[in-house]
Scaffold this active site. Structure first.
Site, mmCIF file in Angstrom:
data_model
loop_
_atom_site.group_PDB
_atom_site.id
_atom_site.type_symbol
_atom_site.label_atom_id
_atom_site.label_comp_id
_atom_site.label_asym_id
_atom_site.label_seq_id
_atom_site.Cartn_x
_atom_site.Cartn_y
_atom_site.Cartn_z
ATOM 1 N N HIS A 144 0.880 -1.169 0.000
ATOM 2 C CA HIS A 144 0.000 0.000 0.000
ATOM 3 C C HIS A 144 0.914 1.214 0.000
ATOM 4 C CE1 HIS A 144 1.008 0.660 4.206
ATOM 5 N NE2 HIS A 144 1.147 -0.650 4.189
ATOM 6 N N GLY A 145 0.388 2.365 0.242
ATOM 7 C CA GLY A 145 1.177 3.600 0.159
ATOM 8 C C GLY A 145 2.456 3.596 0.958
#
Length: 158
Positions: free
Chosen positions: A14-15
């Protein structure tokens, strides 16, 4: 082979992993180790989309990951290994893969878990596995993003 970092993160890629950790550590390959995810084409597709451009991705069952690492398949790469739960790393270690440290990132809250920090929630089995990893010499830390201070995870666990 250079394992640069090992991270537990319930969200896998994810980020934070895709951008902050890979950039900060100069990662050339993210390896997700999870038997169920490795057999799930939809989840694998999502992970491919989340992987930054220029970074390779492997999504493998734990046994195959250990086999590939021990065979030197990634020797020329900078590897970040990510899994949802600590037992995956214990299995890697028991298969002969050397693990110096493990960063405990996000572990989501469920009705069965109890909170260690705002973002780390564990069940009793996780606690047992963390103790086994520590007994085998793995340094356990908690750090959500690279700019956060590094905390001794075993002290948080008590």
């Amino acid at each position: 082979m250079t394992i640069i970092a090992n991270r537990i993160d319930g969200r896998l890629i994810h980020g934070q992993v895709a951008n902050l950790w890979t950039t900060k550590l100069g990662i050339s390959r993210i390896m997700v180790i999870d038997d169920e995810v490795a057999e799930n084409p939809i989840e694998k597709s999502g992970l491919k989309l989340a992987t930054p451009a220029g970074v390779k991705l492997s999504v493998l069952p734990v046994a195959k990951a250990a086999e590939n690492i021990l065979a030197g398949k990634y020797d020329s790469q900078r590897l970040l290994i990510v899994a949802r739960k600590p037992d995956r790393f214990l299995r890697l270690l028991e298969a002969g893969v050397a693990l110096d440290s493990l960063n405990v990132g996000n572990m989501s809250q469920t009705p069965e878990t109890h909170s260690i920090t705002r973002s780390i929630n564990v069940v009793d089995q996780d606690i047992q596995v963390f103790h086994q990893l520590a007994e085998k010499g793995v340094k356990l830390t908690a750090q959500m993003v690279p700019n956060d201070p590094v905390e001794d995870f075993m002290k948080l666990l008590k």
